[in-house]
Design an enzyme around this catalytic site. Structure first.
Site, PDB file in Angstrom:
ATOM      1  N   LYS A   1       4.030  30.057   3.426  1.00 45.27           N
ATOM      2  CA  LYS A   1       3.113  29.714   2.330  1.00 45.27           C
ATOM      3  C   LYS A   1       1.669  29.730   2.817  1.00 45.27           C
ATOM      4  CE  LYS A   1       4.732  27.026  -0.947  1.00 45.27           C
ATOM      5  NZ  LYS A   1       5.332  28.092  -1.741  1.00 45.27           N
TER       6      LYS A   1
ATOM      7  N   SER B   1      -1.484  27.246  -5.298  1.00 46.46           N
ATOM      8  CA  SER B   1      -1.113  28.637  -5.606  1.00 46.46           C
ATOM      9  C   SER B   1      -1.658  29.091  -6.960  1.00 46.46           C
ATOM     10  CB  SER B   1       0.411  28.800  -5.588  1.00 46.46           C
ATOM     11  OG  SER B   1       0.919  28.450  -4.320  1.00 46.46           O
TER      12      SER B   1
ATOM     13  N   TYR C   1       8.830  16.161   0.352  1.00 44.98           N
ATOM     14  CA  TYR C   1       8.591  17.462  -0.293  1.00 44.98           C
ATOM     15  C   TYR C   1       8.407  17.318  -1.798  1.00 44.98           C
ATOM     16  CZ  TYR C   1       9.179  19.408   4.237  1.00 44.98           C
ATOM     17  OH  TYR C   1       8.972  19.693   5.559  1.00 44.98           O
TER      18      TYR C   1
ATOM     19  N   SER D   1      12.510   6.285 -14.149  1.00 42.07           N
ATOM     20  CA  SER D   1      11.428   7.065 -14.753  1.00 42.07           C
ATOM     21  C   SER D   1      11.380   8.475 -14.165  1.00 42.07           C
ATOM     22  CB  SER D   1      10.096   6.351 -14.505  1.00 42.07           C
ATOM     23  OG  SER D   1       9.022   7.223 -14.777  1.00 42.07           O
TER      24      SER D   1
ATOM     25  N   TRP E   1       7.002  -0.084   3.915  1.00 35.93           N
ATOM     26  CA  TRP E   1       7.418   0.528   2.635  1.00 35.93           C
ATOM     27  C   TRP E   1       8.849   1.048   2.704  1.00 35.93           C
ATOM     28  CZ3 TRP E   1       8.719   5.531   0.846  1.00 35.93           C
ATOM     29  CH2 TRP E   1       8.659   6.552   1.798  1.00 35.93           C
TER      30      TRP E   1
ATOM     31  N   GLU F   1      11.932  13.355  -0.470  1.00 33.61           N
ATOM     32  CA  GLU F   1      10.794  12.710  -1.144  1.00 33.61           C
ATOM     33  C   GLU F   1       9.456  13.229  -0.622  1.00 33.61           C
ATOM     34  OE1 GLU F   1       8.134  10.187  -3.055  1.00 33.61           O
ATOM     35  OE2 GLU F   1      10.191  10.694  -3.560  1.00 33.61           O
TER      36      GLU F   1
ATOM     37  N   HIS G   1      13.300  12.038   3.096  1.00 38.48           N
ATOM     38  CA  HIS G   1      12.711  13.312   3.500  1.00 38.48           C
ATOM     39  C   HIS G   1      12.552  14.288   2.343  1.00 38.48           C
ATOM     40  CE1 HIS G   1      10.524  15.502   6.381  1.00 38.48           C
ATOM     41  NE2 HIS G   1      10.929  16.548   5.714  1.00 38.48           N
TER      42      HIS G   1
ATOM     43  N   HIS H   1       0.843  -1.197   0.000  1.00 31.92           N
ATOM     44  CA  HIS H   1       0.000   0.000   0.000  1.00 31.92           C
ATOM     45  C   HIS H   1       0.882   1.253   0.000  1.00 31.92           C
ATOM     46  CE1 HIS H   1      -2.857   3.086   1.230  1.00 31.92           C
ATOM     47  NE2 HIS H   1      -2.120   3.336   2.302  1.00 31.92           N
TER      48      HIS H   1
END
Length: 547
Positions: A336, A273, A262, A174, A147, A260, A258, A82
């Site tokens: 943000k 945005s 983001y 890829s 995972w 990853e 980490h 999963h």
């Protein structure tokens, strides 16, 4: 419609017929960015349904204590697959698909920079997905160590682990090729007059995400290759018995892992945005600070990886360093959130489905961000590590974050893709259904984690029953609700709620709304002139003056 857009429509009309191959060849040999974007999006949605079905298998087992449906080993295979399928098969390819579809349109480019490499980067994905599914049926079953594939479990596992390692290599390859394409397209193929600081925010977040992927995908490849050689070729990178260190794997994995996180969050920031200014009918507040915030997050994301490892026995100085860096990375993220709120402030807001998902994103991503801030405090994290509090945290970030942004993006750009408007009532039903059941599913997990329920267990003590039952009911309702989305999309492709104009949203001013709906097969073969680029920027400023 202005004269310039009329001319563009006429230019593109005669190209509609020349889309090259037809039937299956159109897709197998696709080099057009729109076709490849479509392939990515359908692939990722298929993986989303597959990974979601596995999640329902997990929640069915956890509806009550005791073993109902699965052997514990198969339950662990479900949790592992999963995670891998949702991260590498659903969320990342969906953002790559959006970038493929939208970047050339938004930047005024005729296509992506490397069209054939684009084709290859997509067609590596189905074989990788097939390997992950096949791993369920080989002796020993699929990987079952989570995972994150921590050794020693991943060294002792059966051949399903080898299939997963090969799949991760393909998925990484890829991603790297897709990213090289995005970087080259954004840096070299912008319309005249569109400087980097005039790009749409989605282009910025795609660019930064692509840089992150190029930096860290090889790190993951290195980690799983070392696992492979430990398993079959007598090396001892992670085998304690041979002088290796299993914690080394965690350092390498999370140095990838980490950034990853983001990689999955930044494109979502870009989408939100784009959507919020459109439906608030004013420009994005603090555009330049948003760009700096994205870049700051990217840089800081390389300096926080060991907050995933507070429980392994790090030196106190390391714990302090990673704790403070993690708190620091919350600052640009907070910038943000404040900018999104300021964008909506005193705007002439309407609440079409994309806007609802964008606002839902801002609210729930913020909740996920705050639980992350809680986990950044080392002594608290030592209590919370590997509990359901962590599961709640990252699902608020990835489901209410990445996934909601993807739903918002789909509703936002669907008129441009299909030439038809979606059913607004159904879209709003999908939003509210998802919003309510998402919270019913994942909010109780905070309480379970605080009460001490560990992750990745198929059975649990009686005191955890009520919250688990609630979460399981919520999960099945949430999952079934996604069929509404599928129905709405297919219905829109077939004609939906009528023809869509070139600019279905009055507050939208980026370049993709200057071409016809549906977007012709070939667009911007003649780059848009500077006047058109500036018209979009000027329209935003006029909106501001209008207030």
């Amino acid at each position: 419609m202005t004269a310039s857009t009329e001319t563009l429509h006429l230019q593109h009309a005669d190209h509609q017929a020349h889309s090259g191959a037809h039937g299956w060849r159109r897709w197998l040999y696709a080099t057009n960015h729109k076709d490849i974007g479509t392939l990515y999006l359908w692939f990722s949605f298929t993986m989303f349904l597959l990974g979601g079905t596995m999640a329902l298998g997990i929640r069915a087992e956890l509806f009550q204590p005791g073993l109902q449906f699965w052997h514990p080993e198969f339950f662990n295979q479900l949790t592992t697959l999963h995670g891998i399928i949702m991260v590498f098969g659903a969320i990342m390819p969906a953002f790559t698909g959006l970038a493929n579809w939208m970047l050339p349109l938004m930047l005024g480019a005729p296509d992506m920079a490397f069209a054939r490499m684009n084709n290859w980067s997509f067609w590596l994905l189905p074989p990788a997905a097939a390997l992950l599914v096949i791993s369920l049926f080989v002796p020993g079953g699929a990987p079952a160590g989570g995972w994150t594939l921590y050794p020693p479990l991943s060294i002792q596992a059966g051949m399903g682990m080898d299939l997963a390692i090969f799949a991760i290599h393909l998925l990484g390859l890829s991603s790297i090729m897709g990213s090289i394409n995005i970087v080259t397209t954004v840096l070299n193929m912008r319309a005249p007059g569109m400087t980097l600081l005039k790009m749409p925010m989605f282009a910025w977040t795609s660019l930064v995400t692509a840089y992150l992927l190029i930096a860290v995908a090889p790190v993951l490849a290195g980690a799983v290759t070392m696992l492979l050689t430990d398993r079959h070729f007598g090396t001892h990178f992670f085998k304690a018995a041979g002088g290796g260190d299993p914690v080394l794997f965690q350092h390498i994995f999370w140095f990838f892992g980490h950034p990853e996180v983001y990689i999955m969050a930044l494109p979502a920031f870009g989408i939100v945005s784009q959507i919020l200014p459109t439906f608030a009918r004013k420009p994005l507040f603090g555009y330049v600070s948003m760009v700096y915030a994205v870049c700051s997050i990217a840089i800081l994301s390389f300096m926080v990886w060991a907050h995933h490892m507070f429980a392994v026995g790090l030196p106190a100085t390391a714990q302090l360093f990673f704790m403070f860096m993690t708190m620091l990375i919350a600052v640009p993220t907070g910038v943000k959130v404040f900018n999104w709120i300021a964008t909506m402030w005193q705007g002439e807001m309407t609440f079409e489905t994309p806007m609802l998902f964008a606002i839902g994103f801002v609210c729930l991503f913020t909740v996920g961000g705050f639980s992350g801030l809680v986990l950044s405090i080392a002594p608290i994290d030592i209590q919370m590590t590997d509990t359901y509090y962590v599961v709640a945290h990252f699902h608020y970030v990835l489901v209410a974050g990445a996934l909601f942004s993807l739903f918002g993006a789909t509703y936002y750009w669907l008129p441009k893709w299909t030439g038809h408007m979606y059913n607004e009532k159904l879209g709003k039903l999908h939003f509210w259904w998802s919003m309510i059941w998402f919270n019913v599913t994942f909010f109780p997990m905070h309480f379970l984690g605080l009460a001490g329920m560990p992750r990745r267990i198929p059975d649990y003590p009686l005191q955890f029953t009520d919250f688990n039952s609630v979460a399981s009911v919520g999960a099945f309702c949430f999952g079934l609700g996604q069929l509404l989305f599928l129905y709405n999309v297919i219905n829109t492709i077939r004609g939906g709620a009528g023809r869509a104009p070139a600019r279905p949203w009055e507050g939208a001013h980026t370049l993709e709304w200057e071409v016809a709906s549906p977007a012709p097969h070939h667009t911007w073969e003649t780059p848009p002139d500077e006047a058109l680029v500036k018209k979009g920027l000027r329209a935003q400023l006029l909106d501001q003056d209008h207030e």
